[in-house]
Motif scaffolding. Sequence first.
Motif, PDB file in Angstrom:
ATOM      1  N   ASN A   1       3.251  11.830  -3.507  1.00  0.00           N
ATOM      2  CA  ASN A   1       1.998  11.432  -2.863  1.00  0.00           C
ATOM      3  C   ASN A   1       2.286  10.926  -1.449  1.00  0.00           C
ATOM      4  O   ASN A   1       3.203  10.138  -1.244  1.00  0.00           O
ATOM      5  CB  ASN A   1       1.308  10.335  -3.682  1.00  0.00           C
ATOM      6  N   PHE A   2       1.522  11.422  -0.477  1.00  0.00           N
ATOM      7  CA  PHE A   2       1.683  10.930   0.892  1.00  0.00           C
ATOM      8  C   PHE A   2       0.354  11.027   1.632  1.00  0.00           C
ATOM      9  O   PHE A   2      -0.527  11.815   1.280  1.00  0.00           O
ATOM     10  CB  PHE A   2       2.781  11.686   1.653  1.00  0.00           C
ATOM     11  N   GLY A   3       0.220  10.233   2.650  1.00  0.00           N
ATOM     12  CA  GLY A   3      -0.999  10.217   3.440  1.00  0.00           C
ATOM     13  C   GLY A   3      -1.002  11.288   4.521  1.00  0.00           C
ATOM     14  O   GLY A   3       0.047  11.738   4.972  1.00  0.00           O
TER      15      GLY A   3
ATOM     16  N   ASN B   1      -2.477  11.825   8.255  1.00  0.00           N
ATOM     17  CA  ASN B   1      -3.121  11.194   9.406  1.00  0.00           C
ATOM     18  C   ASN B   1      -3.857  12.244  10.234  1.00  0.00           C
ATOM     19  O   ASN B   1      -3.901  13.419   9.886  1.00  0.00           O
ATOM     20  CB  ASN B   1      -2.079  10.466  10.256  1.00  0.00           C
TER      21      ASN B   1
ATOM     22  N   SER C   1      -7.300  14.783  -0.876  1.00  0.00           N
ATOM     23  CA  SER C   1      -8.430  13.845  -0.824  1.00  0.00           C
ATOM     24  C   SER C   1      -8.621  13.496   0.648  1.00  0.00           C
ATOM     25  O   SER C   1      -7.800  12.776   1.240  1.00  0.00           O
ATOM     26  CB  SER C   1      -8.135  12.585  -1.638  1.00  0.00           C
TER      27      SER C   1
ATOM     28  N   ARG D   1       6.621  12.658   6.311  1.00  0.00           N
ATOM     29  CA  ARG D   1       5.732  11.705   5.636  1.00  0.00           C
ATOM     30  C   ARG D   1       6.564  10.732   4.804  1.00  0.00           C
ATOM     31  O   ARG D   1       7.598  11.103   4.254  1.00  0.00           O
ATOM     32  CB  ARG D   1       4.762  12.427   4.688  1.00  0.00           C
TER      33      ARG D   1
ATOM     34  N   CYS E   1       6.826   9.338   1.459  1.00  0.00           N
ATOM     35  CA  CYS E   1       6.283   9.781   0.163  1.00  0.00           C
ATOM     36  C   CYS E   1       6.473   8.727  -0.915  1.00  0.00           C
ATOM     37  O   CYS E   1       7.486   8.029  -0.960  1.00  0.00           O
ATOM     38  CB  CYS E   1       6.973  11.073  -0.278  1.00  0.00           C
TER      39      CYS E   1
ATOM     40  N   SER F   1      -5.229  12.037   1.958  1.00  0.00           N
ATOM     41  CA  SER F   1      -3.925  12.067   1.291  1.00  0.00           C
ATOM     42  C   SER F   1      -3.727  13.407   0.597  1.00  0.00           C
ATOM     43  O   SER F   1      -4.674  14.163   0.360  1.00  0.00           O
ATOM     44  CB  SER F   1      -3.818  10.933   0.266  1.00  0.00           C
ATOM     45  N   CYS F   2      -2.474  13.686   0.296  1.00  0.00           N
ATOM     46  CA  CYS F   2      -2.108  14.888  -0.471  1.00  0.00           C
ATOM     47  C   CYS F   2      -1.225  14.445  -1.623  1.00  0.00           C
ATOM     48  O   CYS F   2      -0.218  13.760  -1.412  1.00  0.00           O
ATOM     49  CB  CYS F   2      -1.381  15.895   0.407  1.00  0.00           C
ATOM     50  N   THR F   3      -1.611  14.823  -2.837  1.00  0.00           N
ATOM     51  CA  THR F   3      -0.831  14.503  -4.032  1.00  0.00           C
ATOM     52  C   THR F   3      -0.392  15.807  -4.678  1.00  0.00           C
ATOM     53  O   THR F   3      -1.213  16.676  -4.965  1.00  0.00           O
ATOM     54  CB  THR F   3      -1.633  13.675  -5.041  1.00  0.00           C
TER      55      THR F   3
END
Length: 206
Positions: A42-44, A46, A76, A31, A33, A57-59
Amino acid sequence: MRRDVCYFFPADVVSVYNGYIAAATNSRFRRECKEEPYHTINFGINFSMMYNMNGGSCTLHFIPYQGGTAVDLRFSIAQLAGARYEKYAKDLTEAAMAVIGVPAQIFKLDVEEFLKESNKVTPQSANAAAPQPAPTPEPFVPTPTAETVTPPAQEKSCTNCGAALIEGAMFCSNCGTKVVTQRFCSQCGNAVSPEAAFCSNCGNRL
């Protein structure tokens, strides 16, 4: 929808943060980041068949906690039904554990309290909290005691002229006077000076 999964590591926040960075960017979880060292990653996410997640996303938040580090993985995701976010969190954390070298355990955490601004970690505060190397001790040098100190030998002098006597000499090399050796009282055996007329211990006439 939002979901949180929390883990605890018995390790410092810098090590845990770097472990997750390595895990999140490896070939399995690759990812791009966004980082805020040593506080947030934080990264998305897919589309994923494996975790049944389609976007989101995951934070990750990192906070020193009870002698170690607590990590909150906040998801999220657009489609919560059937999403395997807990499995994703577990796999990502296990990949981080392999880098950090210590086990982690999942636990419950008051996330809102955890994420207060006052708990935020900065590189400065993280480095200040890192263990400092112990100073190198000074080499031990024993202090001489009364038992280990040998007093210097007193130089003998001639009783007639006062000249220094050679060690072991029978006569003074300056005036020829016979060297008087240590005297002892014939009555009690006490050591007396060569000039003494009476024993200082028993009063015997010498």
